[in-house]
Structures are given as structure tokens and as C-alpha cells.
Design an enzyme around this catalytic site. Structure first.
Site, short mmCIF file in Angstrom:
data_model
loop_
_atom_site.label_atom_id
_atom_site.label_comp_id
_atom_site.label_asym_id
_atom_site.label_seq_id
_atom_site.Cartn_x
_atom_site.Cartn_y
_atom_site.Cartn_z
N PRO A 141 15.38 -10.42 1.42
CA PRO A 141 14.28 -11.03 2.18
C PRO A 141 13.06 -10.12 2.23
CG PRO A 141 16.36 -11.11 3.41
CD PRO A 141 16.57 -10.18 2.25
N ARG A 142 11.90 -10.74 2.33
CA ARG A 142 10.69 -9.94 2.50
C ARG A 142 10.72 -9.22 3.84
NH1 ARG A 142 6.83 -7.21 -0.24
NH2 ARG A 142 4.90 -7.04 0.97
N GLU B 297 0.82 -1.22 0.00
CA GLU B 297 0.00 0.00 0.00
C GLU B 297 0.85 1.27 0.00
OE1 GLU B 297 -0.46 -2.55 2.04
OE2 GLU B 297 -2.34 -3.38 1.29
N LEU C 101 15.53 -2.17 4.74
CA LEU C 101 14.18 -1.78 4.35
C LEU C 101 14.22 -0.80 3.17
CD1 LEU C 101 12.68 -1.23 7.92
CD2 LEU C 101 12.15 -3.12 6.36
N GLY C 102 13.32 -1.00 2.22
CA GLY C 102 13.14 -0.03 1.16
C GLY C 102 14.10 -0.11 -0.01
N ASN D 26 3.97 -8.64 -5.52
CA ASN D 26 3.56 -8.01 -6.77
C ASN D 26 4.60 -8.16 -7.89
OD1 ASN D 26 2.39 -6.47 -8.73
ND2 ASN D 26 2.29 -4.59 -7.55
#
Length: 408
Positions: free
Chosen positions: A264-265, A58, A293-294, A319
């Protein structure tokens, strides 16, 4: 008053009572940001628009929407919140001053509304927090659910809350749904049919683009500019071992020239994923791991080939259009329950390399590594499919203007 509604109000009130102490049980980043969850670190008032995005996916949509809102009203003040630390980090990496959203408790909700004094609230997809809606109704703050989804399962769960919840949705909400099916479920939930429109998936407008200078972008990431890149994106537990098995089976001369980056997720899963790959005999130096992250979109932007995770094991998939839009040839597993529209679009455009087990991974990735013409054709088709999926922001802005919700 329904039993479900009474239970909901009771549980959120009890959660509010333990809220001051709950942060003590947390560690690290979560504990540091607990004041934000309590509504004590909201953006300064007044805010023309409060945009809320739940998690990583999101956050892409939120960034695209905020860009569109700012284009229509350059001087407007916009605050953005997320539910997860990872989404907060991703939005901050894009220059947005994201904060964690307040808990759906009476005090946290009240503090946030009092501090920000938002003139409108835009919620990405479906984060139905009824304490927020109650406060919005009390203060006369309109709420728009943008790129809204609603599954049959969620509809059943929300309807258990009874007519009180339905009345809140009806009184406060405008709905910009992803599909006609979503729009109908929102109508059944209680939304006013005159306040419902279909715009498509906002996430697709926030998809990354290929790096303008791929060699420079690779160097900035610490990669060698002249060697091709395979990205293993959003890797989940159970996938690292399968991918490692496949990589070891590929011919050494075929893989030697390639740089492999595994992302990694979830950052805290890195150690377990490394162990999983090592148990399959993978040389620790064979892949570069990056759990920051990111960073995934930056790697997709320089990738020649990208495997999109959560799809080899039953996590529903992440996605694939993110990698497609960035210009990579996309490899995807059999589990895509949460990505049906994206997978269908890529299949229709013959722009997806699908795998299901170690042998098919070996065959597919092996061919992609060895056949640059097929690789480039697949990437070009994938990029075209992703480009065709954009446009939800423009449709959202048109409807917000029609309903006089934006610009300010």
C-alpha cells in the site's frame, strides 16, 4: 503590507500558540515524534548543511543529494528533515538520521535554527515555509531550492502573499530548477535570475538499482528465490479491487508459479485495501501484503514485473522510474498528471506497458507473465531509460560550487 502576508503571519502565529497542545490530539507515531515538529529534537549544532525533503518522493532526492554532498566534503555535518513519518522511515532505512521538520511557526522555527545553527539550508523541490526564510535571512543562512519545481497554481498562490514573500525569496534563495519552465516561474516569484540554474530531477539520481544477487535478496524478504515476482507498488484505494478482478480472470496455470506482493502507498490503508480485494473474490492467501514503511524499493529490486499505483484511479500516479531503475517491467495506468516527465521518457523508450481497465490489465499482465522474452526486453529498455535520466546531482554540485555554497 499585503493582506495575504498579514493573514499568513497571523495564521502561523496562532498555530504557534496551540502548538504545545496540538500533539495531544495525535496518536501513535505522529504523537511520539511531535517534539521534532516543535523543533525540540533537532540535530546538534553546528550543522554545515540542513537538507529538507517533504515526503516519500523527495526522500529519494535527498538521499542522492546527501551522498553527493558527502562525497565533496566527507567531514561535513549534514542534518536531514522530512514532513512525513513515512519519508522519515525511508531515510532512516538508508542509514540517515532523519527527523521531522519543524512547523512553520515562530517558536518551532526559532528552536530548530538555534539548536542546529545551520550554515546553509537545502530544500528539495518546493517546500516554501516563509517563517524559515525569515529566520534564514535574519541569521544570514543561504537557502538553495534543489531540483525545484513550481506549478502555475502554486505560483498564483504564493504571489497572493505579495511583495514581502517575493522579497524573502529574492534575498535568501538560490534555485536549481528541474526545467526551464520551473526556472521561469521562480524568476516571476522573485528569485534573482543570477541565482537560477536548471539541473533536472534529483529524484532520478536516488532511484534504486536491481539487486546484485536477486535470489539472495528474495530470500531476505521471505520470498521464494526460484519463483518470479509481481509487485503491486504504492496501491491506492480503488485499485486493489481492479487488480483483484484482473488477477482472478487470469488463467490459474499462468498465475500459479508467480509470487504477488502488494505494498500500500499508506500503511493505514492496508485493511481497507485487503477488504476491497476480498470483495472481488480474491483468496486472502493469493497475495502477500506488506505495509511496512520503506520496503517498496526492496521489492522493486527483486521484481520481474511491477505495477506502479496511484495510476488506475485519479491520484496522479507514483514514480514509474523507481520500478524501471530496479530492473522490472513496468505496468502503469492512465493517470499520470504528477509523472508527466517520467511517463514521457518511458514512452519514448518503448519501455512502458500501459493499462486502463480490468480487461487491459488482464491482457497486459497476462502477456508479461507468459512471455519472458517480451518481459525481459521491456525491463531492459526501462532500465536504460532510468539510467539516462540520472545526472542531476552532478549538475547541482557544479552550480553549488559556482555559487560558493558547497563544499564547506
Amino acid at each position: 503590507m499585503s493582506a495575504g502576508w498579514l493573514a499568513y503571519r497571523g495564521l502561523t502565529a496562532c498555530a504557534g500558540l496551540i502548538e504545545p497542545l496540538a500533539g495531544l490530539a495525535l496518536t501513535g507515531v505522529e504523537r511520539a515524534h511531535w517534539p521534532e515538529r516543535r523543533g525540540r529534537s533537532a540535530a546538534p549544532a553546528p550543522i554545515d548543511a540542513w537538507v529538507h525533503a517533504a515526503s516519500m518522493g523527495e526522500s529519494l532526492a535527498a538521499a542522492a543529494l546527501i551522498e553527493g554532498l558527502s562525497r565533496e566534503a566527507p567531514r561535513a555535518s549534514i542534518a536531514v528533515t522530512t514532513t512525513t513519518v513515512s519519508a522519515r522511515a525511508r531515510l532512516r532505512s538508508r542509514g540517515l538520521e532523519a527527523r521531522l521538520a519543524p512547523l512553520d511557526t515562530p517558536n518551532a522555527t526559532r528552536r530548530s535554527f538555534e539548536t542546529m545553527r545551520p550554515r546553509r539550508l537545502f530544500v528539495i523541490e518546493t517546500e516554501l515555509w516563509f517563517r524559515w526564510l525569515e529566520r534564514a535571512r535574519l541569521l544570514g543562512v543561504p537557502v538553495a531550492f534543489v531540483s525545484a519545481r513550481l506549478s502555475e497554481r502554486s505560483l498564483v498562490r504564493y504571489r497572493w502573499l505579495g511583495s514581502e514573500a517575493a522579497r524573502l525569496v529574492h534575498d535568501t534563495s538560490w534555485v536549481l530548477a528541474q526545467t526551464r519552465e520551473d526556472a521561469e516561474r521562480w524568476r516571476v516569484l522573485g528569485a534573482d535570475p543570477e541565482r537560477i540554474a536548471v539541473i533536472g530531477n534529483l529524484k532520478n539520481d536516488g532511484l534504486p538499482r536491481p539487486a546484485a544477487d536477486r535470489e539472495a535478496a528474495r530470500r531476505a524478504l521471505g520470498l521464494q528465490a526460484d519463483r518470479p515476482v509481481l509487485v503491486l507498488g504504492s496501491v491506492r484505494p480503488g485499485e486493489a479491487g481492479l487488480l483483484a478482478q484482473a488477477w482472478r480472470k487470469l488463467a490459474t496455470e499462468r498465475t500459479r508459479e508467480w509470487q504477488v506482493v502488494a505494498v500500500p502507498r499508506h500503511p493505514n490503508a492496508e485493511a481497507g485495501l485487503r477488504t476491497e480485494a476480498g470483495l472481488e473474490g480474491l483468496d486472502p492467501a493469493a497475495w502477500r501484503w506488506d505495509a511496512r514503511l520503506g520496503v517498496l524499493s526492496q521489492y522493486y529490486a527483486v521484481a520481474d514485473v511491477a505495477f506502479v499505483g496511484g495510476s488506475l484511479v485519479p491520484f496522479g500516479g507514483h514514480n514509474p522510474l523507481e520500478a524501471a531503475a530496479a530492473g522490472a517491467a513496468v505496468v502503469f495506468g492512465p493517470h499520470h498528471e504528477t509523472q508527466l516527465e517520467a511517463v514521457s521518457a518511458l514512452r519514448a523508450g518503448e519501455a512502458l506497458a500501459e493499462v486502463s481497465d480490468v480487461d487491459s490489465i488482464v491482457a497486459t499482465i497476462g502477456r508479461l507473465l507468459a512471455d519472458p522474452e517480451w518481459r525481459q526486453a521491456l525491463a531492459l529498455r526501462a532500465s536504460s531509460v532510468a539510467a539516462a535520466e540520472r545526472g542531476a546531482v552532478s549538475r547541482a554540485l557544479l552550480n553549488l560550487a559556482r555559487w560558493k555554497l558547497w563544499p564547506v
